[in-house]
Design an enzyme around this catalytic site. Structure first.
Site, short mmCIF file in Angstrom:
data_model
loop_
_atom_site.label_atom_id
_atom_site.label_comp_id
_atom_site.label_asym_id
_atom_site.label_seq_id
_atom_site.Cartn_x
_atom_site.Cartn_y
_atom_site.Cartn_z
N LYS A 32 0.81 -1.21 0.00
CA LYS A 32 0.00 0.00 0.00
C LYS A 32 0.85 1.27 0.00
O LYS A 32 0.50 2.25 -0.66
CB LYS A 32 -0.96 0.01 1.19
CG LYS A 32 -0.30 0.10 2.55
CD LYS A 32 -1.33 0.09 3.66
CE LYS A 32 -0.68 0.17 5.03
NZ LYS A 32 0.08 1.39 5.23
N THR A 33 1.97 1.27 0.75
CA THR A 33 2.81 2.47 0.79
C THR A 33 3.37 2.77 -0.59
O THR A 33 3.45 3.93 -1.02
CB THR A 33 3.95 2.29 1.80
OG1 THR A 33 3.40 1.97 3.08
CG2 THR A 33 4.77 3.57 1.92
N ASP A 218 -3.27 7.60 4.67
CA ASP A 218 -2.81 6.23 4.96
C ASP A 218 -3.43 5.75 6.27
O ASP A 218 -3.78 6.55 7.13
CB ASP A 218 -1.28 6.23 5.06
CG ASP A 218 -0.70 4.82 5.00
OD1 ASP A 218 -1.46 3.88 4.67
OD2 ASP A 218 0.49 4.66 5.28
N GLU A 219 -3.55 4.43 6.42
CA GLU A 219 -4.08 3.80 7.65
C GLU A 219 -5.43 4.40 8.04
O GLU A 219 -5.70 4.70 9.20
CB GLU A 219 -3.08 3.96 8.81
CG GLU A 219 -1.69 3.41 8.53
CD GLU A 219 -1.64 1.89 8.48
OE1 GLU A 219 -2.70 1.24 8.61
OE2 GLU A 219 -0.53 1.34 8.29
N GLN A 249 -7.50 -4.89 9.80
CA GLN A 249 -6.38 -4.56 10.68
C GLN A 249 -6.70 -3.37 11.58
O GLN A 249 -5.80 -2.69 12.07
CB GLN A 249 -5.12 -4.28 9.86
CG GLN A 249 -4.62 -5.48 9.08
CD GLN A 249 -3.30 -5.20 8.39
OE1 GLN A 249 -2.24 -5.15 9.02
NE2 GLN A 249 -3.34 -5.02 7.08
N ARG A 610 1.96 -11.33 10.07
CA ARG A 610 3.34 -10.83 10.24
C ARG A 610 4.34 -11.87 9.74
O ARG A 610 5.50 -11.55 9.49
CB ARG A 610 3.66 -10.53 11.71
CG ARG A 610 2.82 -9.46 12.43
CD ARG A 610 2.67 -8.21 11.63
NE ARG A 610 1.42 -8.24 10.87
CZ ARG A 610 1.13 -7.42 9.88
NH1 ARG A 610 2.01 -6.51 9.50
NH2 ARG A 610 -0.02 -7.51 9.24
#
Length: 678
Positions: A32-33, A218-219, A249, A610
């Site tokens: 995504k970044t 973002d987020e 998340q 993770r």
């Protein structure tokens, strides 16, 4: 510069999307970044002025990294004109230019927590209320929560069942009035005042709507009500708001995050285009299959299925251990086996858990085996204040001549031996060249110390002497320590100190974990004693995290320990997810509330995703609580995982098929799934 052909089809669609609201549902490990930075670069290449671009994230570090990436793609001059910042930095930028419209001067101060405490303590004194640090911190915490929910001082309403809320209703307006008089704002005002400014100044709002033609966030799943309102205002002009997030998340409800912001995005912004980023570049297909099946059990979510072109990989191990110490031993044994068999580094491993109290057994075992580790998002267990306070009692009981520890506990918890009295005792000790403990046993010789203080000194001496006697019985070490905890009432003291009841409860649980540590020590030693236990703690404390191995630490070659909340955004080749039990994951506080169970499931999902190559789940049959063993039930989340991919075995018993067979079984499962899907 960047090449669009290096992006997958969904990423390209996101990057090249033109006008209108855009919701990017970016699954774990989906890049995504990269998509955000490429989208910014693409807008510049298509002729958008850098000054018209706003990108907002949550931390200064994330904003800095985003700026650096965009600069690599577009050049330094383009980045200079962009606004890439945190929410609060954006608020400062707007307020510094226009806060005078709210009756402040533009050279306003931003109060730090210490400034807030001083102000609130003074207001509490004026109101005739308790002005202790604890009550002042409670006020600040409550006022902050209100501001993040867009509740101004005049709108705050107390509730009958919450007596503290009535005091907040009194202090909050006075606090805001004082801030304005001092031409100061607090951290939460940076957003709330910005929202109120834009809501009340239509021409100013239009100015910023025209300036920021394209906004990216973002987020987004972590936004709270005041952040949402600020974004909605700024996007009200061109409506070119692009938000990136993953409702699966969303794990920060305790900080005020509102998952409905991402779930209801297209309702708030009609005409929204939704693009799902589901290709994962991090984990094996087995790990993703487990994550997908787990999170599908949440009722309020946006359906998405992570997939990867990577091989199936190994099956997921589930080890049922005997207790906390066995769980830690199994993890360390697996670390040794993996480093030997696959030449892994210590930095390839992460141990994740739901609560910070769980770190104690792992820290002890890693230190015993001289494996360097780093603890993220919390202090090392024996460095925590509540642990040092209790250990100071044990050291004083063993050796009252240890004046460092004696002075630490002489008035903790408060028993009426104030600082002036302690200073007088220390001076008399120096004058007479006598130990403090020796003088404490003869308190009547102190001039100028009142009778209440003399009585408190005598009771303290009697307490220490009493436990010097009872701790001599090796068969009653646990019972005696439990008795000491109850008599000292340290839990009450922690509750008095802490503004947040949840933080207080965590500190109390940490302190109770000492009972479990003592229980484990007793099991390991044929002739246990209090002195032996304290020596063991001291040896661990003297060699924290293998600090003698400087080369490994300097190279970052350390095992990582962290809570699930701290692990978000990180990745590791091998992940150990500990405490897969009812009461830990899901946490005991969430068991009766459906929405909380959903958040616990999202936490488990974050932990699973993770892992890149190998995932090991662990649980215990029994654990100590206050030193006593209690039976534990496996986590309900284990039953929600695809059982074909789960290699369940008893701790210490190797899988019968071996690693190659596990990988073969996982691959066969995925071949069958592909056939079923046609």
């Amino acid at each position: 510069m960047f090449d669009l052909n290096q992006l997958n089809p969904q990423q390209r669609q996101a990057v090249t999307h033109g006008a209108g609201p855009l919701l990017l549902l970016a699954g774990a490990g989906s890049g995504k970044t990269r998509v955000i930075t490429c989208r910014i670069a693409h807008l510049v290449q298509q002729g958008t002025s850098p000054e018209q671009i706003l990108a907002v994230t949550f931390t200064n570090k994330a904003a800095r990294e985003m700026r650096e990436r965009v600069q690599e793609m577009t050049g330094r001059n383009a980045v200079k004109g962009m606004t890439i910042s945190t929410f609060h930095s954006l608020g400062v930028q707007i307020l510094k230019s226009h806060i005078d419209r709210l009756g402040f001067k533009r050279n306003f101060s931003i109060y730090a927590t210490s400034d807030q405490l001083r102000l609130v303590r003074e207001l509490l004194r004026e109101a005739g209320a308790d002005s202790s640090n604890r009550d002042a911190e409670q006020m600040i915490w409550r006022i902050s929560a209100a501001k993040n929910r867009l509740i101004d001082a005049g709108q705050y309403q107390p509730t009958l069942r919450d007596p503290l809320s009535h005091l907040v209703a009194t202090i909050y307006p006075r606090y805001q009035k004082a801030l304005k008089a001092y031409n100061a704002v607090d951290f939460d005002d940076l957003l709330l005042l910005t929202v109120r400014l834009l809501e009340g100044q239509s021409e100013l709002l239009a100015h910023y709507q025209q300036r920021f033609v394209y906004q990216m966030v973002d987020e987004y799943q972590d936004t709270n009500p005041v952040q949402y309102q600020l974004l909605k205002l700024l996007a009200g002009g061109h409506k070119n708001l692009c938000v990136v997030g993953d409702d699966d998340q969303s794990i920060y409800a305790f900080r005020g995050a509102d998952i409905s912001n991402i779930l209801d995005f297209e309702k708030d912004f009609p005409g929204t285009r939704i693009i799902k980023l589901e290709q994962n570049y991090r984990s094996s297909a087995t790990i993703l299959a487990a994550a997908n099946q787990l999170i599908a059990n949440n009722r309020q979510r946006r359906p998405k299925t992570l997939w990867t072109s990577s091989p199936a990989g190994y099956a997921i191990d589930y080890l049922r251990c005997e207790d906390s110490e066995d769980e830690a031993r199994q993890v360390v044994e697996l670390i040794h086996a993996e480093t030997f068999r696959h030449q892994r580094k210590f930095s390839d491993f992460a141990i994740l858990y739901r609560t910070n109290t769980q770190s104690r057994a792992f820290e002890e075992q890693l230190r015993y085996d001289n494996i360097p580790y780093v603890l993220i998002g919390g202090q090392q267990f024996f460095d925590r204040k509540e642990i040092r306070d209790l250990v100071a009692y044990l050291r004083t009981i063993l050796n009252p001549a240890d004046e460092v520890n004696l002075l630490r506990i002489i008035n903790y918890p408060k028993r009426g031996i104030g600082e002036n009295s302690i200073d007088q005792i220390i001076r008399r000790s120096a004058e007479q060249n006598a130990g403090i403990w020796q003088l404490l046993q003869q308190p009547e010789q102190f001039d100028g110390i009142g009778q209440k203080t003399l009585t408190a000194i005598a009771e303290f001496v009697a307490l220490i002497k009493s436990y010097q006697s009872t701790f001599k019985n090796p068969l009653r070490l646990l019972d005696t320590l439990r008795q000491l905890l109850n008599e000292l009432k340290l839990a009450d003291e922690i509750y008095r100190q802490e503004k947040d009841p949840q933080t207080a409860q965590r500190r109390i649980e940490n302190q109770n974990e000492i009972l479990n540590s003592l229980g484990a020590y007793i099991e390991r030693n044929e002739r246990p004693s209090l002195a032996g236990f304290v020596d063991a703690i001291s040896l661990l404390d003297a060699d924290p995290a293998g600090k003698d191995d400087k080369e490994k630490l300097l190279s970052g070659n350390t095992v990582t320990l962290m809570s699930l909340h701290s692990s978000k955004g990180l990745e590791f080749p091998v992940v150990f997810l500990a405490g897969m039990e009812e009461g830990f994951l899901p946490h005991k506080k969430s068991l009766d509330v459906t929405c909380d169970i959903d958040e616990e499931r999202r936490l488990c999902y974050v932990g699973i995703t993770r892992a890149e190559q190998r995932l090991v789940l662990l649980g215990a049959r029994q654990r100590r609580k206050h030193g006593k063993l209690e039976l534990r039930e496996p986590s309900r989340f284990l039953a929600e995982l695809p059982q074909q991919l789960l290699a369940t075995r008893q701790a210490g018993v190797p899988a019968d098929d071996g690693e190659e067979q596990q990988e073969k079984s996982a691959n066969q499962f995925f071949q069958q799934m592909q056939q079923l899907l046609g």
